[in-house]
Design an enzyme around this catalytic site. Structure first.
Site, short mmCIF file in Angstrom:
data_model
loop_
_atom_site.label_atom_id
_atom_site.label_comp_id
_atom_site.label_asym_id
_atom_site.label_seq_id
_atom_site.Cartn_x
_atom_site.Cartn_y
_atom_site.Cartn_z
N ASP A 1 8.96 -32.52 -12.50
CA ASP A 1 8.39 -33.41 -13.51
C ASP A 1 7.93 -34.72 -12.87
OD1 ASP A 1 10.88 -34.48 -13.09
OD2 ASP A 1 11.47 -34.56 -15.19
N SER A 2 8.13 -34.84 -11.55
CA SER A 2 7.51 -35.94 -10.80
C SER A 2 5.99 -35.90 -10.98
CB SER A 2 7.87 -35.86 -9.32
OG SER A 2 7.58 -34.57 -8.80
N ASP B 1 10.92 -27.68 -13.51
CA ASP B 1 11.79 -28.67 -14.16
C ASP B 1 11.73 -28.57 -15.67
OD1 ASP B 1 13.20 -30.24 -12.36
OD2 ASP B 1 11.54 -31.65 -12.04
N LYS C 1 15.19 -26.06 -13.46
CA LYS C 1 16.03 -27.16 -12.94
C LYS C 1 16.27 -28.14 -14.09
CE LYS C 1 14.54 -30.40 -9.81
NZ LYS C 1 14.74 -31.67 -10.53
N GLU D 1 20.00 -35.93 -4.90
CA GLU D 1 18.97 -36.94 -4.63
C GLU D 1 19.60 -38.30 -4.41
OE1 GLU D 1 15.64 -36.87 -7.32
OE2 GLU D 1 14.76 -38.69 -6.45
O1 KIV Z 1 10.57 -33.87 -10.07
C1 KIV Z 1 10.73 -33.70 -8.86
O2 KIV Z 1 9.78 -33.61 -8.07
C2 KIV Z 1 12.10 -33.60 -8.36
C3 KIV Z 1 12.31 -33.66 -6.88
C4 KIV Z 1 11.94 -34.96 -6.31
C5 KIV Z 1 13.67 -33.23 -6.49
O3 KIV Z 1 13.00 -33.49 -9.12
#
Ligand code: KIV
Length: 288
Positions: free
Chosen positions: A66-67, A105, A134, A203
């Site tokens: 979700d980044s 995510d 995740k 993290e």
């Molecule tokens: O959302 C994401 O990209 C993440 C990673 C940085 C682990 O959760």
């Protein structure tokens, strides 16, 4: 029939660093890598073209993180990302990917409401092409993890700096620095492992703590800013390709430096994770 025998030729040409054809990654194969002491290389992917490039370069796991809310959409945090957007990006990545293990995510607000909501959101991501979901946080998430695993949905947990809680945590800061916070993280990891989480992203935690948790966790730990002693590493693709502007966290290495192409840069990342040269704890790690 295997994925490689059905895969169409790449519309992007033949990459110079394309690795030998490999079997599609499975949880079983990823666990075997952990047992064999081979590090697991993960990167974020948000679209079909980069998914294909990462897969060709030998990345073991793709994370539709979700980044993407910050990287692709320009938000200041991951909080505005919706389940519909995650479904769309997961579908795109699944179309480009051939053999990497695909994790997506659960975004903020799509699993906090109830177990039923978490199951429905996870089903949507699995139907979009994810092989594992995740979710962030410990304690209250353990029963959710158990419910998902019991229903055949593999789960990757996420502890330490959990970006969906950025406002509660007071910013993007290192977690688990004092003894009490470290003990809480150890306990949460143990509960998530017992609940059946097959993977755990750690993290921004001190490298000694990440090493302790990794030794005790029954599944696979993946670090980001957590030192070199996890079972694998993940970075945001746009950070390690130096596309992201502005100051970057200390744990990021610019793999584009000296690389003739993005494919070569990603391939160097895979090699550096596998041979243990990334992360270098002196440069990219944190101590308590
Ligand atoms: O959302 C994401 O990209 C993440 C990673 C940085 C682990 O959760």
């Amino acid at each position: 029939m295997t994925a490689e025998s059905t895969a169409p030729p790449s519309p992007y040409g033949t990459p110079s660093r394309e690795t030998a054809p490999r079997k599609p990654q499975t949880l079983h194969r990823l666990r075997a890598l952990r047992e064999a002491g081979e590090k697991i290389a993960m990167l974020t992917a948000y679209d079909a073209a980069s998914a294909r490039l990462l897969d060709d370069a030998g990345v073991d796991c793709l994370l539709v993180g979700d980044s993407l809310g910050m990287v692709m959409q320009g938000h200041a945090s991951t909080l505005p990302v919706t389940l519909e957007q995650m479904v769309y990006h997961t579908q795109c990545v699944a179309r480009g990917n051939r053999t990497a293990w695909l994790i997506a995510d659960l975004p903020f607000g799509s699993y906090q409401g109830s177990t039923e909501q978490a199951i429905a959101s996870s089903v949507a991501l699995m139907q979009a092409g994810a092989q594992m979901i995740k979710l962030e946080g410990g304690g209250w998430t353990a029963p959710l993890v158990r419910a998902l695993v019991e229903r055949g949905i593999p789960v990757c947990a996420h502890l330490g700096l959990t970006p969906q809680s950025v406002h509660a945590l007071g910013g993007y800061r290192i977690q688990g620095r004092d003894a009490q916070a470290a003990d809480t993280l150890r306990q949460h990891a143990a509960e998530l492992g017992a609940a059946g989480a097959a993977m755990l992203v750690l993290e921004l935690v001190p490298s000694d703590l990440a090493a302790d948790i990794s030794a005790a966790f029954p599944g696979i730990t993946i670090g980001i800013g957590a030192g070199s002693r996890t079972h694998g590493q993940v970075l945001v693709l746009h950070d390690m390709l130096d596309i992201t502007r502005g100051p970057k966290p200390r744990f990021v290495r610019n793999f584009m430096e000296g690389a003739p192409s993005m494919l070569d840069a990603v391939h160097s990342y895979v090699l550096a994770v596998k041979d243990g040269s990334f992360p270098d704890d002196a440069l990219h790690g944190y101590t308590a």
